[in-house]
Design an enzyme around this catalytic site. Structure first.
Site, PDB file in Angstrom:
ATOM      1  N   GLY A  31      52.464  62.209 -16.891  1.00  0.00           N
ATOM      2  CA  GLY A  31      52.633  61.503 -15.618  1.00  0.00           C
ATOM      3  C   GLY A  31      51.428  61.661 -14.706  1.00  0.00           C
ATOM      4  O   GLY A  31      50.341  62.027 -15.158  1.00  0.00           O
ATOM      5  N   HIS A  37      45.171  56.729 -18.271  1.00  0.00           N
ATOM      6  CA  HIS A  37      46.430  56.515 -18.991  1.00  0.00           C
ATOM      7  C   HIS A  37      46.668  55.024 -19.222  1.00  0.00           C
ATOM      8  O   HIS A  37      47.112  54.612 -20.289  1.00  0.00           O
ATOM      9  CB  HIS A  37      47.616  57.060 -18.183  1.00  0.00           C
ATOM     10  CG  HIS A  37      47.560  58.535 -17.928  1.00  0.00           C
ATOM     11  ND1 HIS A  37      47.316  59.054 -16.684  1.00  0.00           N
ATOM     12  CD2 HIS A  37      47.734  59.581 -18.749  1.00  0.00           C
ATOM     13  CE1 HIS A  37      47.332  60.369 -16.741  1.00  0.00           C
ATOM     14  NE2 HIS A  37      47.585  60.721 -17.990  1.00  0.00           N
TER      15      HIS A  37
END
Ligand code: PAF
Length: 280
Positions: A31, A37
């Site tokens: 996260g 990402h």
């Protein structure tokens, strides 16, 4: 985007999608998502029919409880970014779902010399924690293809070894490092840098770049020394800065056409890592 919190629900969903002959791509994360990402999600979307991202802050791979506790968890924003990136599935389990109170770790001890150096030396047990969670996540998600960022170069070697041993059908993708405009490698931990630290944080990249720009038999060793002196003195606390074989991570004593230069340093309270592949 569909959100799953229970392993069995994700498993049932994936089983069904596999009967439809869909290629499943998987991007495991902790996260605090950034462009790094999202570039993995984009790469997965290009190759696969269905992209699964996991967000799970894995307690067994942290060396310091304070690092685990302070790890950013902006889940609302992460979900927004994943929807924008057209990720198909988010797996967001809680700790109990994946560990069930048993925090025993798998061992990466016999993976090879490369697990014991650099990050392995600086962060004892870290790769055991990574192997443990990646093994669990792959077993639940059963993807065809997986996407990892080159920033954690040593982690990529560890995951490739896990795949070769336990999941030979999975295809591994090493994806390039995403950088800020000044070269700093993107990382979820960068938000911990204060403005003074942020102004010089890209020196780690500049040092690596100097070695890359002088990657030849005559100058590489001088470049390594020069880069350290020029960019990585105080306030950086340098842990390692070395040129290694791309597979074994053995430190080079003689020049090779292909290698990797890796660095780790702490700036204030933030530990930074980065690397560049070298080839003539
Ligand atoms: O690179 C990371 O974010 C983590 O180490 C991973 C692979 C998601 C395992 O927790």
């Amino acid at each position: 985007m569909i959100l799953f919190q229970k392993s069995k629900d994700l498993q049932a969903f994936i089983e069904k999608k596999k009967t439809e002959n869909l290629q499943i791509g998987f991007v495991p994360t902790m996260g605090a998502l950034h462009q790094g990402h999202l570039s993995l999600i984009r790469a997965a979307k290009q190759d696969c029919d269905l992209v699964v991202c996991s967000i799970f802050v894995n307690p067994t791979q942290f060396n310091q409880i304070s690092d685990l506790e302070n790890y950013p968890r902006p889940i609302e924003n992460d979900i927004k970014l994943l929807i924008e990136a057209q990720c198909d599935v988010l797996f967001h389990p809680d700790v109990n779902e994946l560990y069930g109170g048993n925090f025993a770790k798998d061992s990466s001890e016999d993976y090879g010399r490369f697990v014991h150096v650099l990050e392995g030396e600086s962060r004892p047990g870290h790769f055991d924690g990574v192997v443990t969670i990646v093994n669990k996540l792959f077993s639940i998600c059963k993807p065809h293809q997986v996407y990892f960022g080159q920033k954690d170069y040593q982690q990529c070697l560890v995951v490739k070894t896990l795949i070769a041993r336990e999941f030979p059908a999975i295809q591994f993708h090493l994806c390039p490092i995403e950088r800020e405009a000044d070269g700093l490698a993107m990382s979820s931990r960068n938000i911990r840098l204060n403005s003074q630290e942020r102004n010089i944080a890209n020196h780690l990249y500049k040092a690596l770049e100097l070695v890359q720009n002088n990657w030849n038999k005559e100058h590489w060793q001088d470049a390594l020394t020069h880069a350290k002196e020029m960019y990585l003195g105080a306030p950086f606390k340098l842990e390692y800065f070395c040129v290694c074989d791309q597979e074994s991570l053995e430190e080079l004593t003689d020049f090779k056409a292909e290698a990797v230069v890796l660095a780790a340093a702490t700036l204030g309270n933030t530990r930074l890592i980065d690397n560049l592949l070298l080839r003539i």
